[in-house]
Motif scaffolding. Structure first.
Motif, mmCIF file in Angstrom:
data_model
loop_
_atom_site.group_PDB
_atom_site.id
_atom_site.type_symbol
_atom_site.label_atom_id
_atom_site.label_comp_id
_atom_site.label_asym_id
_atom_site.label_seq_id
_atom_site.Cartn_x
_atom_site.Cartn_y
_atom_site.Cartn_z
ATOM 1 N N GLY B 512 0.871 -1.057 0.030
ATOM 2 C CA GLY B 512 0.035 0.013 0.064
ATOM 3 C C GLY B 512 0.908 1.263 -0.223
ATOM 4 O O GLY B 512 0.381 2.219 -0.655
ATOM 5 N N SER B 513 1.910 1.269 0.883
ATOM 6 C CA SER B 513 2.814 2.570 0.828
ATOM 7 C C SER B 513 3.561 2.626 -0.429
ATOM 8 O O SER B 513 3.699 3.800 -0.850
ATOM 9 N N ALA B 572 13.938 8.322 -9.084
ATOM 10 C CA ALA B 572 13.500 8.684 -7.862
ATOM 11 C C ALA B 572 12.176 7.941 -7.016
ATOM 12 O O ALA B 572 12.035 7.518 -5.767
ATOM 13 N N ALA B 576 12.098 6.016 -3.561
ATOM 14 C CA ALA B 576 10.950 5.955 -2.852
ATOM 15 C C ALA B 576 10.361 4.473 -2.481
ATOM 16 O O ALA B 576 10.051 4.403 -1.280
ATOM 17 N N SER B 579 11.890 2.274 -0.169
ATOM 18 C CA SER B 579 11.813 2.531 1.258
ATOM 19 C C SER B 579 10.909 1.722 1.987
ATOM 20 O O SER B 579 10.966 1.529 3.329
ATOM 21 N N GLY B 580 9.888 1.169 1.527
ATOM 22 C CA GLY B 580 8.833 0.332 2.202
ATOM 23 C C GLY B 580 7.945 1.167 2.921
ATOM 24 O O GLY B 580 7.794 2.261 2.911
ATOM 25 N N THR B 583 8.270 3.182 7.585
ATOM 26 C CA THR B 583 8.027 4.622 8.289
ATOM 27 C C THR B 583 6.821 5.022 8.178
ATOM 28 O O THR B 583 6.270 5.682 9.222
ATOM 29 N N ILE B 584 6.023 4.918 6.907
ATOM 30 C CA ILE B 584 4.788 5.202 7.048
ATOM 31 C C ILE B 584 3.955 4.476 7.955
ATOM 32 O O ILE B 584 2.746 5.268 8.313
ATOM 33 N N MET B 585 3.926 3.311 8.281
ATOM 34 C CA MET B 585 2.805 2.692 9.469
ATOM 35 C C MET B 585 3.721 3.163 10.830
ATOM 36 O O MET B 585 3.032 2.815 11.777
#
Lengths: 592, 592
Positions: B512-513, B572, B576, B579-580, B583-585
Motif C-alpha cells: 500500500g505504501s 526517484a 521511494a 523504502s517500504g 516509516t509510513i506505518m
C-alpha cells in the motif's frame, strides 16, 4: 467547517531549537523577553486567528469583495476583524520603535504571520502588503515621509499597497509606462496599474499606494523607473490626513480562481489631472526600492505557501480520522487514516510542512541577525544567506504547497471536489502563490543568476559547508540512514552548483532551462537538512526528563519519511538540470 | 477565448504507426475502411468538436446546470449540440452492429472521444457514462434487456448513468445499503446514490440508470451486490417507452470545483414505493458487472486526462506566442515562448501529452485485438495487457494531467489566475480526474495487487520484455542517448517489479505504501518507451520523399526532452518504493 489551530509545539520547537530565538533576543537587547516570549505571543495570536479570522475564511471565498462607484467594499466581517487585530497591537509587533513599533524580532513576527495566513489567506494579504510599503519607506524614504507615514502604517491605522504591474508590464518592469511629472515638492502620477492587491477597501481611513512610474526624461528600461508614495487621501503639512481625495481610484475588481476575499484591483491614477505622489529614494532608483519591498514580500509569500499547506493538512487530517471506509478481517470498520496510501499522503504533507516551516523561519531569522550583527563581516554573512534563501523560500515553498493542497483534496476523495467541503478553497487559493511577487521562473532565475553565478557560487558553497558540518556532527546511530541520505543530497547539490558555474555561466539558455530544477533541488535539500537537524535534536532530547516522547519520535519519523520519499527527487532534478538547454532550445516556434 | 483543434497529425501518427490501425481493421474485416478511414473520421469529428462543442465549454462552466422540481435542466446549448452529435451518428461509431452500431474499432472511437473531451469535458461525460452502461448490458444483460436498451443507448437516443456511490460507500462498495426487493419479473429498488454524473437532464426522452443494490437475503460485503437497470421512464412490453415515470429522481445538484456543465446529482430511488429495476447478470454478481462498466470508464477517464491537457496546452501555447515580455539586447521585444523556462514548460506539456496519447490509444487498441483475436492464446495475451495498462492509463495519465494543467496556468502568469482568461477552468475541471472512477490510490492498488502480485509479475515481465526488444531494435546512432535513458528506466522497472514480488507479497502495508510510486514509475516508463519508439519511426521516415521534416524532427525532440527531463523521475520513484512501508506505518494516529 474546519477548525484551525496553530501547531504551537512545532512552532516553538523551530524557534527555540533551530532558529536560536534566545540568541536573537539577546543580540537585540531583549533578554527579558526571551524566556517564554514566543509561547505567550503565539498563544494570544492563535486565539485571534482561530476565533476571529479562521471562520471568516469561507465567508471571504463565498462573498468576496464588491465595488461601487470606485469604492471597494470588503467582505462583511473583515473590517471588524481588522480592528481587533490593530487594537491588540499585532501590526506593530516587529515594527521600528522609533515609529511606534514594538521592536520584537522579525522571526517572531513570521511565526505570528503564519497564524494570520493559515487562518485567512485573503484577509492576511492586507497586512502583508502593508509590511512591504513600510520596508520601502523605512529603507529609502526621506525623514518627512517616514514621519508622516510610518507610524500610521506600523500601527495598522493605514494600510499599504504595491503598484507595480501594468497590462503590458508584468514580469518585464522595463516596459512600464505610468508617468510621474515633477510639480514643486511632489509629482503628478498617471497611469493604469493591474493586479493591485487590497488596492481599495473601507477598513482604514487612508491607504498608502507605493507606485512605480517613469519621469518624463527617464532613461529607457528598468533604469528609468522611480517609486512614489501616493496616499488615497492627501495629508496636511503636519502629516494628518485631510478630506481631499487623491486622484487614485480602484476602477474594477478581478474575478479570480481563488483568494476571493482579497480585492484585486485595477487602479487608475491621474484620470482627473494627476495623482499627487512623493518620491521614495532617488529619481530613477525605483528598481532598488521596489526590490526592498519585493524581497520582503517574497519571503512573505513563501510563508503563505507554508500557512495554507498547514491549514489544508489540518482539514485533511481531521477528515482522515473521521471518515470510515473499509473493513478489517474481523469485521470492524476503519477510518481512512489506517490505509497506507492515505498515511503516505498525510506524512508527505506533515513532513513537507515541517521542512517548509523550518526553512521559512530560519530564512527570516537572517534578517534579525543582519539587524543585530556585531560587525560588518557578520552582517554581510547573514545578508548573503538571506539573499540566497529568499528565492528558495518563495519558489520552492510555494511550488510544494501546490502538491500539498492537491493531496489535501485527494484525501477527501469525491468530497474534496465539492465546494461546501471547504478543502478545494485551499487548492484554489494556493494557486496564486507561485505567480505573484515574481513567478517561480523568476525566483529560479534570481537564484541561478544573482545568487549563484554573480558571486561565483560562494554563498551556495558556504551553505553546503554548513550542511556538511551539521550532518557530520550527528553521531546518533539511530539516525545514520537519514544522515546518509541527506549527505547524498548535499553532494548532488555540489554537483549542481559546479554544473551551474561551468555551464550556465557561458550559456544563458542552459541557465534558463535548468533554473527551476536547480531551485527545486536546493529547496528539497534545505528541507532535508533542517529536518535532519531537527531529528538529531529530538533524538538528543528523548533522554530528557519529562520529554514529550510522542512529539519527539514523530519528528524523527517525519525526517525519515522526508529522506526516504522526498529527497530522491534531488537526484532526478540534478539529472534534469545536467541535460542542459540544447533540447529545450532546439524546437522552433512553429514546431510546438 | 481559446480555439481548439484536434492535433490531427499527431493522432494519425499514433493510430497508423504505433497502434497498427491497419492491422486492426484487417482483423476486423474492415479492409475497405483502412485506407484513409481515420483521417476522414477525425476530420469530421474535429469540425463538430471545434465548432459546436468547444465554444460551449465556457458556457457550461459559467452557467452550469440547474434543478427545478426534481428535473435537471442542462446548460443552455448542450441539448442542441447533443442532437447534432446523435444526428451525425457519432455515438454508434464503435457500437455492436447487432444493435445498430457501426462496428468500427474501439481505438478509432478513442481518438474521436479525445475530441469531444478536449472540446467540452463536462458535456462529454454524458456519452462516456452511456458507454459504460452499454458495456454492462451488452456483456451481462439477458436478451430482452439487450433488445430493449442497447439500440437506443448505442444510437444516443437515450443516455446511461452509473449509480454506485452512497454517502457511506464510496471506494468501499461493501458498505452499500441500497435495497432491491424481488417482485415478479422485476425488483423494487430503494436507496440514495450520490455523485451521479448526468443523473438527470432534458436532452433525451429516457435515461437508463445502472444501479448497484443489495437483495434482502444477500451476503454481506461485495459478494452481496447486484446490478439493476432502472429506466427513468418505464418501457412497454415491446420495449417502447411509456409516459410512466419510474420512482427515480434527482433530488439535488452538487456545487463543485469544476466540470460545472456536468450535473452531479443526488439520486433518490424508491421514495414513492420503489423504483422498478431489472437485474443485469446474476443476483449477487453485481461487482463483476460493475467492473465491466468501470474498466471501460477508467480508460475513458485516462483519456480525459489527455484531452484536457491537450486543450490546456493549446491555450497556453497561443498565449506564449502572443504575449510580449522582455527585450533583446538589440531592443526588439520578444514573446514569452522565447524564454527558456517557458519553453521548458511547453515542452513538458507537449512531450507528456504525446506520451499520454500514445499510451491511451495503445491501451485501447488492446480491446480491439481481444475482440478480433485469431485464437484464445492471442485473446488472453491482449486481455492481460489491457488489464495491466488500465490502472496505468487511469492513474498516471490523470495524475500527470494535474501537473500539465498547472503549467498551463503558470505560463499565463497573473492572467492565469483570472477566470475570464479561461485556462483556470481546465485546472479546476482536471481536478476530478484523479478521484472519480476510482482514485489514484485505488488504481495503484489494482496495479500492484491484481495486476502484478496475483499473476506473479508475468504480465509486467511480458511488457518489459517487449520494451527491451523494441529498444534493442533501434539502431539509429542519433537516438542512442534516448534509447539508453529509456533502457535504464526499463531496468528500474525490473527492480521495482522484483521488489514488489519479494516485499509487497508478504506485507500489505509495504504494498500500500509503495503502490502509487510504483504506478507512476510504470506510467513514465510506458510513456518513455512509446515516445522512443515514435522517435525511431520518425528518424526512419526522415529519409522518405515528401516527409514532413518539421513534424518528424519535433517528435524526436519531444522524445529526447522526455528522456532527459521526465524519465529521471523513474529512479526517484524506485528509491521511494524501496523504502517500504515501515516509516509510513510507524506514526501513531495521535502523532499526525
Amino acid at each position: 467547517m474546519s477548525d484551525y489551530r496553530y501547531p504551537y509545539q512545532e512552532g516553538v520547537f523551530v524557534l527555540n531549537q533551530l532558529v536560536g530565538l534566545e540568541q536573537i533576543c539577546h543580540q537585540a537587547g531583549l533578554d527579558e523577553f526571551a524566556e517564554g516570549l514566543a509561547e505567550a505571543v503565539l498563544d494570544e495570536a492563535s486565539k485571534l486567528g482561530s476565533e476571529q479570522l479562521a471562520p471568516l475564511n469561507v465567508t471571504g471565498d463565498r462573498l468576496g469583495a464588491t465595488i461601487e462607484n470606485n469604492n471597494v467594499i470588503e467582505t462583511p466581517g473583515f473590517s471588524n476583524a481588522y480592528q481587533q487585530f490593530c487594537d491588540s497591537g499585532w501590526p506593530s509587533l516587529a515594527g521600528n520603535p522609533e515609529f511606534g513599533g514594538q521592536g520584537l524580532p522579525n522571526v517572531l513576527a513570521v511565526a505570528v504571520n503564519e497564524i494570520w495566513q493559515s487562518a485567512n489567506l485573503a484577509w492576511s494579504l492586507c497586512p502583508l502588503l502593508t509590511q512591504g510599503a513600510i520596508e520601502a519607506i523605512e529603507t529609502h524614504g526621506n525623514d518627512q515621509l517616514k514621519q508622516h507615514y510610518l507610524p500610521k502604517l506600523i500601527s495598522g491605522e493605514w494600510t499599504g499597497t504595491m503598484n507595480l504591474t501594468e497590462p503590458d508590464a508584468g514580469t518585464d518592469l522595463a516596459a512600464l509606462k505610468s508617468k510621474a511629472v515633477p510639480e514643486g515638492d511632489h509629482y503628478r502620477i498617471s497611469g493604469q496599474k493591474i493586479f493591485i492587491t487590497w488596492g481599495d477597501h473601507q477598513m482604514t481611513d487612508n491607504i498608502v499606494h507605493l507606485v512605480l512610474a517613469r519621469l518624463p526624461d527617464a532613461p529607457a528600461g528598468v533604469k528609468g523607473i522611480s517609486l512614489f508614495v501616493v496616499p488615497k487621501y492627501l495629508l496636511d503639512e503636519q502629516g494628518n490626513p485631510t478630506a481631499q481625495r487623491n486622484d487614485a481610484y480602484a476602477v474594477s475588481l478581478e474575478h479570480k480562481l481563488g483568494i476571493h476575499g482579497s480585492p484585486t484591483c485595477v487602479m487608475s491614477f491621474g484620470d482627473n489631472g494627476g495623482a499627487i505622489g512623493y518620491l521614495v529614494g532617488k529619481e530613477n532608483q525605483g528598481l532598488a526600492c521596489m526590490f526592498t519591498m519585493m524581497n520582503d514580500a517574497r519571503q512573505g509569500v513563501g510563508l503563505q505557501g507554508l500557512a495554507i499547506s498547514e491549514r489544508a493538512y489540518q482539514h485533511a487530517l481531521a477528515y482522515a480520522k473521521e471518515r470510515i471506509q473499509g473493513t478489517l478481517r474481523d469485521g470492524s470498520r476503519i477510518s481512512i487514516i489506517q490505509h497506507p496510501d492515505v498515511r503516505r499522503m498525510l506524512l508527505q504533507m506533515k513532513s513537507s510542512i515541517q521542512a517548509m516551516r523550518a526553512l521559512v523561519y530560519v530564512a527570516r531569522a537572517e534578517s534579525d541577525y543582519v539587524n543585530n550583527a556585531a560587525d560588518e563581516t557578520a552582517q554581510l554573512k547573514h545578508q548573503k544567506r538571506n539573499d540566497l534563501l529568499t528565492p528558495i523560500v518563495k519558489g520552492w515553498v510555494t511550488e510544494l504547497s501546490q502538491e500539498l493542497t492537491y493531496l489535501a483534496v485527494q484525501i477527501h476523495g469525491g468530497m474534496g471536489f465539492i465546494e461546501e467541503t471547504g478543502v478545494a478553497q485551499y487548492y484554489r487559493d494556493a494557486r496564486i502563490l507561485t505567480i505573484y511577487e515574481g513567478t517561480t521562473g523568476i525566483q529560479a532565475l534570481d537564484l541561478i543568476g544573482r545568487k549563484t553565478l554573480v558571486d561565483g557560487g560562494v554563498a551556495v558553497s558556504d551553505l553546503l559547508s554548513e550542511m556538511r558540518d551539521d550532518l557530520g556532527a550527528i553521531s546518533a546511530p539511530e539516525l545514520q540512514d537519514i544522515v546518509t541520505a541527506t549527505q547524498a543530497a548535499v553532494e548532488h547539490a555540489e554537483d549542481a552548483k559546479q554544473w551551474v558555474l561551468a555551464q550556465a555561466a557561458q550559456d544563458a539558455s542552459a541557465a534558463g532551462s535548468a533554473s527551476v530544477s536547480y531551485m527545486m533541488l536546493m529547496g528539497y535539500l534545505c528541507g532535508g537538512w533542517l529536518l535532519t537537524k531537527s531529528a538529531a535534536i529530538a533524538q538528543r532530547d528523548l533522554a530528557n526528563e519529562g520529554a514529550d516522547l510522542e512529539f519527539l519520535n514523530a519528528k524523527i519519523i517525519s525526517a525519515r519519511f522526508f529522506a526516504e520519499q522526498m529527497l530522491p527527487r534531488v537526484g532526478a532534478l540534478l539529472a534534469a538540470m545536467q541535460s542542459g538547454g540544447d533540447t529545450i532550445m532546439a524546437m522552433s516556434e512553429a514546431q510546438f
